[in-house]
Design an enzyme around this catalytic site. Structure first.
Site, PDB file in Angstrom:
ATOM      1  CB  THR A  16      -1.038  -0.033   1.251  1.00 52.80           C
ATOM      2  OG1 THR A  16      -0.036   0.096   2.372  1.00 52.80           O
ATOM      3  CG2 THR A  16      -1.970  -1.206   1.410  1.00 52.80           C
ATOM      4  CG  ASP A  17      -1.426   4.806  -0.967  1.00 55.05           C
ATOM      5  OD1 ASP A  17      -1.801   4.446  -0.143  1.00 55.05           O
ATOM      6  OD2 ASP A  17      -2.057   5.162  -2.009  1.00 55.05           O
ATOM      7  CB  ALA A  18       1.424   7.333   3.030  1.00 51.78           C
ATOM      8  N   GLY A  19      -1.725   6.041   2.321  1.00 51.75           N
ATOM      9  CA  GLY A  19      -3.162   5.923   2.838  1.00 51.75           C
ATOM     10  C   GLY A  19      -3.760   4.763   3.095  1.00 51.75           C
ATOM     11  CB  ILE A  21      -5.018   3.011  -1.450  1.00 58.10           C
ATOM     12  CG1 ILE A  21      -6.229   3.646  -0.386  1.00 58.10           C
ATOM     13  CG2 ILE A  21      -5.459   2.669  -2.457  1.00 58.10           C
ATOM     14  CD1 ILE A  21      -6.803   4.997  -1.089  1.00 58.10           C
TER      15      ILE A  21
END
Length: 134
Positions: A16-19, A21
């Protein structure tokens, strides 16, 4: 062609990314793993291909992202063959969460001579195995 293979995938933090997702390219990694596992279940060993100077590469790819997957999601990656040619094969692949489509792709792979990097016909055992799926 009538065939199909599915593989479960869990989304981890590294996907995932930092969010939280799933980063877009990781869907392609999930699909690559599903194609490799599908070949393994058919007894088609990619390592023996490499040892014999044969390489499988992605030749063309079209991908549509519908909805995001998130951290800890349980996904299903499906792999189906659309077409098999003399040295190319086209897959239809999907990533789903429950019954919800998240990502769909058409992936065309090519069989190459690893030394010359030129198209090469499928190894002799492959067409029989692939035809048995049809």
């Amino acid at each position: 062609m009538s065939n199909g293979f599915t593989m479960p995938v869990r989304v981890y933090m590294e996907d995932t990314d930092a969010g939280g997702i799933v980063y877009y390219v990781n869907y392609l990694k999930f699909m690559e793993r599903a194609r490799s596992e599908w070949l393994r279940t058919l007894g088609l060993n990619q390592q023996s291909l490499l040892d014999d100077g044969t390489q499988l590469v992605v030749y063309r790819l079209a991908c549509h992202y519908s909805k995001p997957a998130r951290l800890d999601d349980a996904l299903i990656v499906s792999t189906n063959i659309e077409n098999v040619g003399r040295c190319r094969m086209t897959f239809l692949q999907q990533v789903q969460r429950d019954e919800e489509l998240l990502c769909a792709a058409t992936v065309e792979i090519a069989c190459l001579c690893a030394h010359k990097m030129r198209p090469k016909a499928w190894p002799k055992a492959w067409p029989k195995t692939l035809q048995a799926l049809g």
